[in-house]
Design an enzyme around this catalytic site. Structure first.
Site, short mmCIF file in Angstrom:
data_model
loop_
_atom_site.label_atom_id
_atom_site.label_comp_id
_atom_site.label_asym_id
_atom_site.label_seq_id
_atom_site.Cartn_x
_atom_site.Cartn_y
_atom_site.Cartn_z
N GLU A 148 34.51 65.22 46.24
CA GLU A 148 35.21 65.86 47.37
C GLU A 148 34.73 65.32 48.70
OE1 GLU A 148 35.69 70.54 46.11
OE2 GLU A 148 33.94 69.85 47.19
N TYR A 205 23.88 68.62 66.36
CA TYR A 205 22.74 68.20 65.55
C TYR A 205 22.19 66.81 65.87
CZ TYR A 205 26.90 68.22 62.41
OH TYR A 205 28.15 68.18 61.87
N CYS A 251 30.06 70.87 82.36
CA CYS A 251 28.92 71.40 83.10
C CYS A 251 28.07 72.17 82.12
CB CYS A 251 29.41 72.31 84.23
SG CYS A 251 30.33 71.39 85.45
N TYR A 254 34.98 65.56 61.66
CA TYR A 254 34.26 66.64 62.33
C TYR A 254 34.13 66.43 63.85
CZ TYR A 254 33.15 67.45 57.47
OH TYR A 254 33.25 67.63 56.11
C1 LIG Z 1 32.76 70.09 53.80
C2 LIG Z 1 32.86 70.05 52.33
C3 LIG Z 1 32.93 68.82 51.68
C4 LIG Z 1 32.86 67.50 52.38
O1 LIG Z 1 31.61 67.23 52.93
P1 LIG Z 1 31.35 65.80 53.60
O2 LIG Z 1 29.92 65.87 54.02
O3 LIG Z 1 32.28 65.69 54.75
O4 LIG Z 1 31.63 64.78 52.57
C5 LIG Z 1 33.10 68.84 50.31
N1 LIG Z 1 33.14 70.01 49.62
C6 LIG Z 1 33.06 71.20 50.23
C7 LIG Z 1 33.12 72.43 49.42
C8 LIG Z 1 32.90 71.26 51.59
O5 LIG Z 1 32.80 72.45 52.19
#
Ligand SMILES: *Cc1c(COP(=O)(O)O)cnc(C)c1O
Length: 421
Positions: free
Chosen positions: A265, A310, A339, A375
């Site tokens: 994912e 971060y 600002c 992001y």
């Molecule tokens: C945000 C998220 C991702 C992706 O994370 P990356 O660091 O962008 O690869 C995958 N799975 C879940 C459940 C997430 O919340």
């Protein structure tokens, strides 16, 4: 020592032309790059099949979703609202999985459409069981380890609230039994990492959860594949982290006679390097011989919050307004237009200003902030200081550049305000 950064997918002429046509600041995404990243993810080593889900929270623009869909990528949605956006972009419900921190308002409706559900807590699992006794479900575990590059990006381990703590397996078992649930998938997602040893450990634990539930057909290892935004940062080699994982699936099949499908994912991996933010140097000031030279850009934390959130580093590349001879290298502290003392693009985690070597930039030259595909536009302190949301364009494979989000108007910022005085 930080090295001088280069443009990633645009050339200088394209930067000037985009800035003149669309104005600055403006996000630019490359269709070609997105497609290339999709192809890389789809070639992740696997033994018995692979599913790739795009974590759409990284960048949910409908055009980006449609490119992913054409490539055969599925969707990981983080809220019921993301589910709706994915559906509106043409994804069939069956290709969407909801992994939500907050229990959705109307889960019943979503599930009846055909969206699959990843239960992230015992409460979620039980609520799902009550609504759909005998139903199919995925379960997210926190395997007790994480690998985020900062504490704030770690989404596994004792300090993380994501997923069901691994020691609660027996409670999961009794809920599954009580509601006669069909656990078709087990899932972990532990944060940004590129270390094959960490992925091996995650796969080992996740396969143990698959062993605990005989109905499991898919094992999801989540996302978090780190990409090197800066020249001195390493990117995850998918082949390198994937090979040992593939072997673990083969061993599992030999031991248990079950051929599991692998799911990944990625969010960052698919889109981070496919976006650039074209900005203009609005001002240049200094704090004397013992101080710094500051470049003030016409963008800020309202377009990219990652540095202030971060201490993330993004490449900053000078592109002169007009073609010019090579400029000498200078050290700058690069700041945003808000600002707000934290609106600093060159800072360490914790907020301390640091300098960045860049080709000399003058007022009205352009600075391209690279690796802002993930992001940034989706996760920003939008409208702070009443700066309108930044517009976005796409560089299509045909070479054409088109708006995919027009810049916000001032009225849109306060249109929901109600004047009662
Ligand atoms: C945000 C998220 C991702 C992706 O994370 P990356 O660091 O962008 O690869 C995958 N799975 C879940 C459940 C997430 O919340």
């Amino acid at each position: 020592m930080t090295s001088i950064e280069k443009l990633k997918f645009l050339n200088e002429e394209q930067v000037r032309s985009i800035a003149e046509t669309f104005g600055t600041p403006v996000f630019v995404y490359s269709q070609k790059e997105i497609e290339r990243r999709c192809e890389e993810a789809l070639s992740f080593p696997n033994a018995f099949g692979l599913q790739v889900r795009y974590a759409m929270k990284a960048n949910p623009n409908t055009n980006i979703l449609k490119i992913m869909k054409q490539k055969g990528i599925l969707i990981d949605a983080s809220s019921e609202y993301e589910v709706s956006r994915a559906l509106a972009s043409g994804f069939p419900a069956e290709s969407i999985m909801l992994t939500s921190q907050q229990f959705p308002k109307d889960l019943k409706k979503i599930i009846e459409l055909g969206v699959s559900f990843n239960a992230c807590s015992l409460k979620q699992l039980e609520a799902y069981g009550k609504l759909f006794p005998g139903g199919k479900v995925s379960i997210r575990f926190n395997p007790g380890l994480g690998s985020g590059h900062t504490k704030k990006t770690d989404v596994g381990g004792v300090a993380s609230a994501f997923g069901i703590w691994h020691e609660k397996l027996s409670e999961v078992r009794s809920l599954v039994k009580q509601y006669n649930l069909n656990v078709e998938k087990v899932h972990t997602h532990i944060g940004s990492g590129s270390d094959p040893e960490v992925w091996k450990a995650v796969a080992k634990y996740t396969l143990e959860y698959a062993e605990a539930f005989e109905t499991v057909k898919v094992v999801s290892l989540g996302g978090g594949y780190k990409v090197g935004r800066m020249a001195d940062e390493k990117s995850t080699d998918l082949q390198k982290i994937g090979e040992p994982v593939k072997q673990q699936f083969i061993d599992f099949a030999t031991q248990h006679n079950r051929k599991l499908i692998l799911e990944i994912e990625p969010g960052t991996y698919l889109i981070a390097l496919c976006g650039a933010l074209v900005t203009r140097v609005d001002d240049k000031v200094d704090t004397g011989t013992k101080g710094f030279t500051f470049l003030k850009l016409d963008t800020g934390m309202d377009a990219n919050t990652r540095p202030s959130l971060y201490g993330a580093r993004h490449p900053l590349v000078t592109v002169t307004k007009h073609p010019d001879t090579e400029r000498p290298i200078e050290e700058y502290v690069v700041v945003g237009h808000c600002c707000e003392s934290g609106d600093l693009f060159t800072q360490k985690e914790g907020g301390e200003a640091v300098t960045r070597p860049m080709a000399r930039a003058e007022i009205d030259d352009y600075v391209v902030m690279e690796a802002v595909g993930a992001y940034c536009s989706s996760m920003s302190t939008k409208n702070y200081n009443s700066f309108p949301e930044t517009g976005e364009v796409i560089l299509l494979s045909s070479g054409e550049t088109k708006w995919i989000r027009k810049p916000q108007s001032l009225e849109e910022i306060y249109k929901n305000e109600i004047s009662v005085i």
